[in-house]
Design an enzyme around this catalytic site. Sequence first.
Site, short mmCIF file in Angstrom:
data_model
loop_
_atom_site.label_atom_id
_atom_site.label_comp_id
_atom_site.label_asym_id
_atom_site.label_seq_id
_atom_site.Cartn_x
_atom_site.Cartn_y
_atom_site.Cartn_z
N LYS A 78 0.86 -1.18 0.00
CA LYS A 78 0.00 0.00 0.00
C LYS A 78 0.89 1.23 0.00
O LYS A 78 1.97 1.23 0.59
CB LYS A 78 -0.91 0.01 1.23
CG LYS A 78 -1.94 1.12 1.25
CD LYS A 78 -3.03 0.94 0.19
CE LYS A 78 -4.04 -0.09 0.58
NZ LYS A 78 -5.23 -0.10 -0.30
N TYR A 180 -22.54 3.10 -3.75
CA TYR A 180 -23.72 3.38 -4.58
C TYR A 180 -23.97 2.23 -5.56
O TYR A 180 -25.12 1.83 -5.79
CB TYR A 180 -23.58 4.70 -5.34
CG TYR A 180 -24.92 5.23 -5.78
CD1 TYR A 180 -25.65 6.08 -4.96
CD2 TYR A 180 -25.48 4.87 -7.01
CE1 TYR A 180 -26.90 6.55 -5.33
CE2 TYR A 180 -26.73 5.33 -7.39
CZ TYR A 180 -27.43 6.17 -6.55
OH TYR A 180 -28.68 6.62 -6.92
#
Length: 340
Positions: A78, A180
């Site tokens: 990361k 969403y």
Amino acid sequence: MFAMMEASRLEELHLAQDPATGLKAVIAIHSTRLGPALGGCRYLSYPDEQSAIRDAIGLAKSMSYKAALAGLEQGGGKSVLIRPAHVANRGALFEAFGRMIESLGGRYITAVDSGTSSADMDCIAQHTNHVTSTTRGGDPSPHTAMGVFAGIRATALARLGSDDLTGLRVAIQGLGHVGYALAEQLHAVGAELLVSDLDAGRVQLAVEQLGAQAVPSESLLATPCDILAPCGLGGILDAETVQQLRCSAVAGAANTQLASAEVADTLQDRGILYAPDYVINSGGLIYVALQHRGASLATITAHLTKISERLTEIYAHAEAEKRSPARVADSLAERLLYGR
């Protein structure tokens, strides 16, 4: 710093700065045992540099576990770019970061994450091939949402006895790209949606388009539902908030949902089934990893089915061993990474 690395079994930690562009970057490479480390690039403000380093290390470890349990030939890494108060040229900053990645010789491959976009990856790609989710590669968010949707069905089957989501009350915390898209899939199969987001416009859109019920962010965790789906930033479940939950299961897209490992045990004690975040949200990683290797969309989609299969396996072990699924997932990942 070395103590932090040893505690998480981190292989490498790289720091770089470029005063000309304002770049201050951290790259944590947790493991390259199964392949080159792959993990997103965050571009966020942090209260201090130690917080940025801790975030990178913790997320890199999760990426190793995620890749291992997803059956990918990748390690975990990361990167964290500390967002400056003012930046004169964002493109130049990400180009400088691309040069940093190139200097690592392929041990780390970056991708989009919180605060970054495919356009940023395009800038990085001007200086290295060790980048994915560029404009040409496509947005991994829909594939993350597909995997979470499949994981919610597996979770509903394990906890509620059926994977039919019709009428199921799902509380979604966070309506970003993944949240969403997940809400749209749940709506399509007849689930009842409770939603919250700091962006009132996103909430209103879900109300109008998906028939969702808006819930204030500060009230969502305590709202009765069947499944809570955290899809924002991590760390929302701690010793205090987990006591507020009125759900049967937690299954969402956010990374590092648990503030500590002990929270998983509290969930287990309360009879709340927890879908380990790095298992259920691995669809995006599967997409970027396989797309970077040139796999077809059909191959990628087929690989996504392994998410629900792995969750079902974890739930079965957890039930038999009377342990939290989070503990079981960690044990399975460590066996794959370290042979124990």
